[in-house]
Design an enzyme around this catalytic site. Sequence first.
Site, PDB file in Angstrom:
ATOM      1  N   CYS A   9      37.854  39.093  43.321  1.00 41.34           N
ATOM      2  CA  CYS A   9      36.498  39.568  43.652  1.00 41.34           C
ATOM      3  C   CYS A   9      35.658  38.624  44.254  1.00 41.34           C
ATOM      4  O   CYS A   9      35.786  37.212  44.302  1.00 41.34           O
ATOM      5  CB  CYS A   9      35.496  40.307  42.511  1.00 41.34           C
ATOM      6  SG  CYS A   9      36.302  41.291  41.514  1.00 41.34           S
ATOM      7  N   ASN A 109      32.517  37.721  39.283  1.00 44.05           N
ATOM      8  CA  ASN A 109      33.752  37.308  39.754  1.00 44.05           C
ATOM      9  C   ASN A 109      34.531  36.431  38.791  1.00 44.05           C
ATOM     10  O   ASN A 109      33.979  35.481  38.343  1.00 44.05           O
ATOM     11  CB  ASN A 109      33.524  36.519  41.073  1.00 44.05           C
ATOM     12  CG  ASN A 109      34.952  35.733  41.641  1.00 44.05           C
ATOM     13  OD1 ASN A 109      34.988  34.970  42.284  1.00 44.05           O
ATOM     14  ND2 ASN A 109      36.108  36.611  41.286  1.00 44.05           N
ATOM     15  N   GLY A 110      35.561  36.834  38.267  1.00 44.64           N
ATOM     16  CA  GLY A 110      36.239  36.076  37.195  1.00 44.64           C
ATOM     17  C   GLY A 110      37.032  36.757  36.311  1.00 44.64           C
ATOM     18  O   GLY A 110      36.884  38.043  36.481  1.00 44.64           O
TER      19      GLY A 110
END
Length: 466
Positions: A9, A109-110
């Site tokens: 992402c 994100n992650g």
Amino acid sequence: MFHDIHEECGVFGIYGHPEAANLTYLGLYALQHRGQEGAGICSSDGRQLFVEKSMGLVADIFSEKRLRRLPGYMAIGHNRYSTAGSSVLKNVQPIVANFALGTLAIAHNGNLVSAPDLRASLEAQGAIFQSSSDSEVIVHLVAQSKGADFYERIAHAVTQISGSFSMLILREKELIAIRDPYGVRPLSLGMKNGAYVVASETCAFDLIGATYIRDIEPGEVLIIGEQGLESLKILHSQRKAFCVFEFIYFSRPDSNIFGGQNVNEMRKEFGRQLARESRIDADLVIPVPDSGVPAALGFSEESGIPFDFGLIRNHYVGRTFIEPKHSIRHFGVKIKLNPVRQLLEGKRLIVIDDSIVRGTTSKKIVKMLREGGHAKEVHLKISSPPTIGPCFYGIDTPTRSELIASTHLLDEIKKYVTADSLAYLSLDGLKKIVPNSHNFCTACFDCNYPISFPGEHHKQMEFLFK
Ligand code: AMP
């Protein structure tokens, strides 16, 4: 059932600009390579949050009409990466939720390695989840926290999660940027006409004409509001673990990440190092476009063997690897690439790609170069070390048994992809090129995982390690 553990992402946020949603749209457009499954924008006019999100590409999702439904001077946006089994709208971010202190939206994100455990205990306490996304755990942790104010609640939430998170939170009157203490995924702060911007990669700043200021520091919680910037340091770790695969494949070459290092330059250096490590006589160096281009240029410069574009990419198809259905992936390479026979016929080729995952792409490319391109010899060189470990921190990799380099010897891989020779960049060579390489996570190449896996996540880990 395994939770969705593949969360790559891209995120973008802006505070203090009258065209916040339009600029977020452009930012997401520049970050499209980080995720093509779905995208969303959430804006605030200081009183209320507005959200628009859908499956698909940024340019297809956001019409003028839809952008007009996102008023306000601050916004966050998210591009979601496609993974099998979870291609559903409810997983598209930002996630918006009401709680005791108002409304909040999260773009993450992650990958949270602690999510399965946390989710199970939150559900046991009565929490009802809208999605299968790990990121929703954060929303519930904030909502359930007994903290006196929002910042205490945020501190409570982020100290309970572990894994990788470069995250943006939008509230009615503020934007908060948070990066995990290892700094696994990139996150940069910039400025445009007095407005603050935050993005996964600096290529988003270039498109909107913003200036890079600095990275959001690993472990930093940066609050951007009426008072300007306030930085809290509530997360700590023994070490940093910047993702080296961002340099190898994931980030765009025009981005500067992890302290402003240019991705293109890094990839070229990988190519140069590869040429120093594996000299071979050949007529032409060609890249597998687009990800192999900078390394192939570096290889050509270092070896003195001419460079050319021997494979032409159709840019109107998505990345084949990302296609969620197996049947499409198998067509992928042909749909995407075609050899230039006039250039390749009778030549001894050095073909550069950034990585081999399952080996499917390489096999098809070698075949294509021999059959369609009439190449005499095909020598495959990879500008990263063999991928032997699945990623648990946000890069989409298959189980260990599907990673060809974890189950096969170099010579066996060479035979499988039917190349005349095969060489990878060495791990030592990679570490020589990356400045302060001790600050990087290289688990995909050495199975040395810097962030441990609590309880339930072990089951996922064992599954992926099969
Ligand atoms: P494979 O066919 O499975 O060996 O995939 C290798 C190809 O996928 C290479 O051309 C890489 O550029 C690309 N690739 C490597 N890692 C990823 C990733 N995480 N997501 C999408 N594509 C990738």
